[in-house]
Write a protein that holds these residues in place. Structure first.
Motif, PDB file in Angstrom:
ATOM      1  N   ARG A 191       0.823  -1.210   0.000  1.00  0.00           N
ATOM      2  CA  ARG A 191       0.000   0.000   0.000  1.00  0.00           C
ATOM      3  C   ARG A 191       0.856   1.259   0.000  1.00  0.00           C
ATOM      4  NH1 ARG A 191      -3.322  -3.015   3.882  1.00  0.00           N
ATOM      5  NH2 ARG A 191      -2.216  -1.925   5.555  1.00  0.00           N
ATOM      6  N   ALA A 192       1.997   1.200   0.702  1.00  0.00           N
ATOM      7  CA  ALA A 192       2.819   2.400   0.848  1.00  0.00           C
ATOM      8  C   ALA A 192       3.760   2.619  -0.318  1.00  0.00           C
ATOM      9  CB  ALA A 192       3.627   2.317   2.151  1.00  0.00           C
ATOM     10  N   GLU A 193       4.242   1.533  -0.936  1.00  0.00           N
ATOM     11  CA  GLU A 193       5.360   1.666  -1.871  1.00  0.00           C
ATOM     12  C   GLU A 193       5.082   1.197  -3.292  1.00  0.00           C
ATOM     13  OE1 GLU A 193       7.935   3.252  -1.108  1.00  0.00           O
ATOM     14  OE2 GLU A 193       7.742   3.378   1.074  1.00  0.00           O
ATOM     15  N   TYR A 194       3.901   0.639  -3.548  1.00  0.00           N
ATOM     16  CA  TYR A 194       3.633   0.125  -4.898  1.00  0.00           C
ATOM     17  C   TYR A 194       3.840   1.196  -5.954  1.00  0.00           C
ATOM     18  CZ  TYR A 194       1.159  -1.911  -8.876  1.00  0.00           C
ATOM     19  OH  TYR A 194       0.841  -2.372 -10.129  1.00  0.00           O
ATOM     20  N   GLY A 195       3.275   2.387  -5.711  1.00  0.00           N
ATOM     21  CA  GLY A 195       3.368   3.454  -6.708  1.00  0.00           C
ATOM     22  C   GLY A 195       4.794   3.857  -7.003  1.00  0.00           C
ATOM     23  N   ARG A 196       5.610   4.014  -5.963  1.00  0.00           N
ATOM     24  CA  ARG A 196       7.000   4.415  -6.198  1.00  0.00           C
ATOM     25  C   ARG A 196       7.768   3.322  -6.933  1.00  0.00           C
ATOM     26  NH1 ARG A 196      12.188   4.973  -3.352  1.00  0.00           N
ATOM     27  NH2 ARG A 196      11.450   3.752  -1.577  1.00  0.00           N
ATOM     28  N   ALA A 197       7.533   2.061  -6.570  1.00  0.00           N
ATOM     29  CA  ALA A 197       8.227   0.970  -7.237  1.00  0.00           C
ATOM     30  C   ALA A 197       7.882   0.926  -8.722  1.00  0.00           C
ATOM     31  CB  ALA A 197       7.880  -0.366  -6.573  1.00  0.00           C
ATOM     32  N   VAL A 198       6.608   1.060  -9.048  1.00  0.00           N
ATOM     33  CA  VAL A 198       6.206   1.068 -10.457  1.00  0.00           C
ATOM     34  C   VAL A 198       6.812   2.271 -11.178  1.00  0.00           C
ATOM     35  CG1 VAL A 198       4.252   1.326 -12.030  1.00  0.00           C
ATOM     36  CG2 VAL A 198       4.099  -0.260 -10.113  1.00  0.00           C
ATOM     37  N   ALA A 199       6.807   3.431 -10.512  1.00  0.00           N
ATOM     38  CA  ALA A 199       7.368   4.632 -11.136  1.00  0.00           C
ATOM     39  C   ALA A 199       8.841   4.441 -11.480  1.00  0.00           C
ATOM     40  CB  ALA A 199       7.190   5.836 -10.202  1.00  0.00           C
ATOM     41  N   VAL A 200       9.596   3.872 -10.557  1.00  0.00           N
ATOM     42  CA  VAL A 200      11.022   3.636 -10.813  1.00  0.00           C
ATOM     43  C   VAL A 200      11.207   2.661 -11.961  1.00  0.00           C
ATOM     44  CG1 VAL A 200      13.132   2.637  -9.848  1.00  0.00           C
ATOM     45  CG2 VAL A 200      11.743   4.175  -8.457  1.00  0.00           C
ATOM     46  N   LEU A 201      10.436   1.577 -11.972  1.00  0.00           N
ATOM     47  CA  LEU A 201      10.591   0.566 -13.020  1.00  0.00           C
ATOM     48  C   LEU A 201      10.137   1.073 -14.380  1.00  0.00           C
ATOM     49  CD1 LEU A 201      11.648  -2.434 -12.822  1.00  0.00           C
ATOM     50  CD2 LEU A 201      11.299  -1.248 -10.658  1.00  0.00           C
ATOM     51  N   VAL A 202       9.088   1.895 -14.410  1.00  0.00           N
ATOM     52  CA  VAL A 202       8.659   2.464 -15.698  1.00  0.00           C
ATOM     53  C   VAL A 202       9.751   3.349 -16.274  1.00  0.00           C
ATOM     54  CG1 VAL A 202       7.070   4.108 -16.763  1.00  0.00           C
ATOM     55  CG2 VAL A 202       6.179   2.304 -15.313  1.00  0.00           C
ATOM     56  N   ARG A 203      10.389   4.139 -15.407  1.00  0.00           N
ATOM     57  CA  ARG A 203      11.481   4.995 -15.907  1.00  0.00           C
ATOM     58  C   ARG A 203      12.635   4.152 -16.440  1.00  0.00           C
ATOM     59  NH1 ARG A 203      15.983   7.513 -13.509  1.00  0.00           N
ATOM     60  NH2 ARG A 203      15.331   6.925 -11.406  1.00  0.00           N
ATOM     61  N   LEU A 204      12.945   3.051 -15.777  1.00  0.00           N
ATOM     62  CA  LEU A 204      14.049   2.202 -16.222  1.00  0.00           C
ATOM     63  C   LEU A 204      13.715   1.422 -17.484  1.00  0.00           C
ATOM     64  CD1 LEU A 204      15.197   0.740 -12.779  1.00  0.00           C
ATOM     65  CD2 LEU A 204      16.478   2.342 -14.204  1.00  0.00           C
ATOM     66  N   LEU A 205      12.463   0.925 -17.566  1.00  0.00           N
ATOM     67  CA  LEU A 205      12.097   0.011 -18.640  1.00  0.00           C
ATOM     68  C   LEU A 205      11.440   0.686 -19.832  1.00  0.00           C
ATOM     69  CD1 LEU A 205      10.469  -2.759 -16.405  1.00  0.00           C
ATOM     70  CD2 LEU A 205      12.723  -2.869 -17.464  1.00  0.00           C
ATOM     71  N   GLY A 206      10.701   1.773 -19.576  1.00  0.00           N
ATOM     72  CA  GLY A 206       9.926   2.372 -20.658  1.00  0.00           C
ATOM     73  C   GLY A 206       8.783   1.490 -21.108  1.00  0.00           C
ATOM     74  N   ASP A 207       8.316   0.582 -20.242  1.00  0.00           N
ATOM     75  CA  ASP A 207       7.269  -0.373 -20.601  1.00  0.00           C
ATOM     76  C   ASP A 207       6.361  -0.552 -19.389  1.00  0.00           C
ATOM     77  OD1 ASP A 207       5.843  -2.887 -20.850  1.00  0.00           O
ATOM     78  OD2 ASP A 207       7.155  -3.371 -22.538  1.00  0.00           O
ATOM     79  N   ILE A 208       5.122  -0.082 -19.506  1.00  0.00           N
ATOM     80  CA  ILE A 208       4.203  -0.118 -18.372  1.00  0.00           C
ATOM     81  C   ILE A 208       3.901  -1.538 -17.931  1.00  0.00           C
ATOM     82  CG2 ILE A 208       1.810   0.318 -17.684  1.00  0.00           C
ATOM     83  CD1 ILE A 208       1.904   2.901 -19.230  1.00  0.00           C
ATOM     84  N   ASP A 209       3.518  -2.394 -18.891  1.00  0.00           N
ATOM     85  CA  ASP A 209       3.131  -3.756 -18.529  1.00  0.00           C
ATOM     86  C   ASP A 209       4.280  -4.507 -17.864  1.00  0.00           C
ATOM     87  OD1 ASP A 209       0.436  -3.752 -19.361  1.00  0.00           O
ATOM     88  OD2 ASP A 209       1.034  -4.000 -21.446  1.00  0.00           O
ATOM     89  N   LEU A 210       5.484  -4.382 -18.428  1.00  0.00           N
ATOM     90  CA  LEU A 210       6.624  -5.077 -17.856  1.00  0.00           C
ATOM     91  C   LEU A 210       6.935  -4.556 -16.449  1.00  0.00           C
ATOM     92  CD1 LEU A 210       8.872  -7.123 -18.085  1.00  0.00           C
ATOM     93  CD2 LEU A 210      10.229  -5.430 -19.346  1.00  0.00           C
ATOM     94  N   ALA A 211       6.827  -3.240 -16.258  1.00  0.00           N
ATOM     95  CA  ALA A 211       7.077  -2.661 -14.938  1.00  0.00           C
ATOM     96  C   ALA A 211       6.062  -3.166 -13.925  1.00  0.00           C
ATOM     97  CB  ALA A 211       7.033  -1.131 -15.023  1.00  0.00           C
TER      98      ALA A 211
END
Length: 398
Positions: free
Chosen positions: A11-31
């Motif tokens: 609940r606390a960190e899902y959004g930040r984790a996805v945000a970091v992975l989207v920036r690294l991957l450039g792929d929403i589904d994969l992130a």
């Protein structure tokens, strides 16, 4: 296991984790898949090994490693290999631009003008809030399959149009502001309905926006609105966890520091003379917070503010809230006529309001049916308990 569990960290960190992975991957589904895999691993491992010292960092690192593994398995050309190699490299320097916070940056990125505003808001709620498709559908008052299709189309459009994952330039921020504010407010509302941690996250994002765009009165208005509503959290439920509506709340439990800050921001908005929907809603909440008791509430002023809100942001939910004010100024009969003219049969609040108006008019059988419909539509245990109690007050039979 001591400390936060995987659900709390989610609940606390899902959004930040996805945000970091989207920036690294450039792929929403994969992130999303990588982060969800990491949390699945945490649910399996942490009860045995204990929560790591930095659970958020553990989730991001695990998700990143899962993404690398998947890219390796699926690599069919040099580009995929290069992308996997990039993920192995040390963290890149922070991206330059006006937005520094990862989650706020992803909100602005997803709120690209190529997407319709509803799609921008829905997609960002999915990515940042970790909300399910069903939760987002309820927020938009649409069927779940409709929302699922909307999310799929939004992701496909980002992929097919090659919309870049980068911080917008200063000049582009204002063009995306309406959708960004809508996202933050819906995150707040979802938290207010019971999703722990989302209200705090929405207020945090609101404060960042206010620092980023101090000359935008609607940003100030949204922050004021959230602070004034959040100030009542301690009074919103009784000792049994049952919902306590605003008129019945113990106002001594309101957080007066948040009230004072919210009212200061409302006055700042009024001085600007550029009223917008969030500023008007904040002003309505400020009127409530001014009253030492329900009997002292200035419902005439609230009704005038709702008239103004209907002029700048008309809609059935606003009209429903305005009807509540009409009931206090003109009585339940004219208010009920307004409520019955609204096309909101799937909206639980309409049936709860309608039940209260019918009760006040002495139309007990109709009030019971309206309460039952509201209970049927509500997914909040606290709200269901309150509505069930109200129904039993006028009709003890089950």
């Amino acid at each position: 296991m001591t400390g936060p569990d995987a659900e709390t960290v989610f609940r606390a960190e899902y959004g930040r984790a996805v945000a970091v992975l989207v920036r690294l991957l450039g792929d929403i589904d994969l992130a999303e898949e990588a982060v969800q895999d990491a949390f699945t691993t945490a649910l399996e491992r942490w009860p045995r090994t204990g929560v790591p010292p930095s659970p958020a960092g553990w989730i991001i690192t695990t998700a990143r490693n899962r993404a690398i593994d998947r890219l390796r398995r699926e690599a069919t050309r040099g580009g995929r290999h290069a992308q996997a190699a990039l993920l192995h490299a040390p963290d890149a320097p922070p991206e330059e631009g006006p937005v520094r916070d990862e989650r706020l940056r992803l909100i602005f990125t997803c709120c690209h003008p190529a997407l319709g505003v509803p799609a921008r808001v829905a997609l960002t709620l999915r990515l940042l809030g970790g909300l399910t498709t069903a939760q987002i559908a309820r927020a938009f008052l649409v069927p779940e399959p409709t929302m699922a299709q909307r999310l799929v189309r939004a992701k496909a459009k980002i992929r097919d149009a090659r919309i870049p994952y980068r911080v917008p330039r200063d000049a582009d921020l204002s063009d995306r502001l309406a959708a960004v504010l809508a996202v933050v407010y819906l995150i707040f509302n979802q938290g207010f309905e019971g999703e722990s941690g989302l209200c705090e996250e929405a207020v945090r994002l609101g404060r960042l926006l206010a620092e980023l765009m101090p000359d935008e009165p609607e940003v100030t208005g949204l922050l004021a609105l959230m602070l004034l509503v959040e100030s009542r959290r301690a009074a919103r439920r009784d000792e049994h966890g049952t919902l306590v509506p605003l008129p019945a709340q113990d106002r001594r439990l309101w957080d007066r520091t948040l009230v004072a800050e919210g009212q200061t921001l409302v006055r700042r908005c009024l001085r600007r003379g550029r009223p917008g929907p969030y500023q008007i809603q904040a002003a309505i909440q400020a009127v409530h917070s001014d009253a030492p008791s329900p009997a002292h509430t200035d419902w005439g002023q609230i009704l005038r503010l709702y008239d103004q809100l209907m002029a700048v942001a008309p809609g059935p939910v606003v009209a429903l809230n305005r009807a509540v004010a009409v009931a206090e100024t003109d009585g339940p009969a004219p208010a009920l006529a307004l409520v019955d003219s609204l096309d909101l049969d799937g909206y639980r609040v309409l049936h709860a309001v309608r039940a209260d108006l019918l009760r006040r008019l002495g139309r007990t059988d109709e009030a019971v049916r309206a309460y039952e419909r509201a209970v049927e539509l509500s997914e909040s245990p606290a709200e269901r308990a309150y509505l069930t109690r109200r129904r039993r007050e006028i009709s003890p039979a089950p």
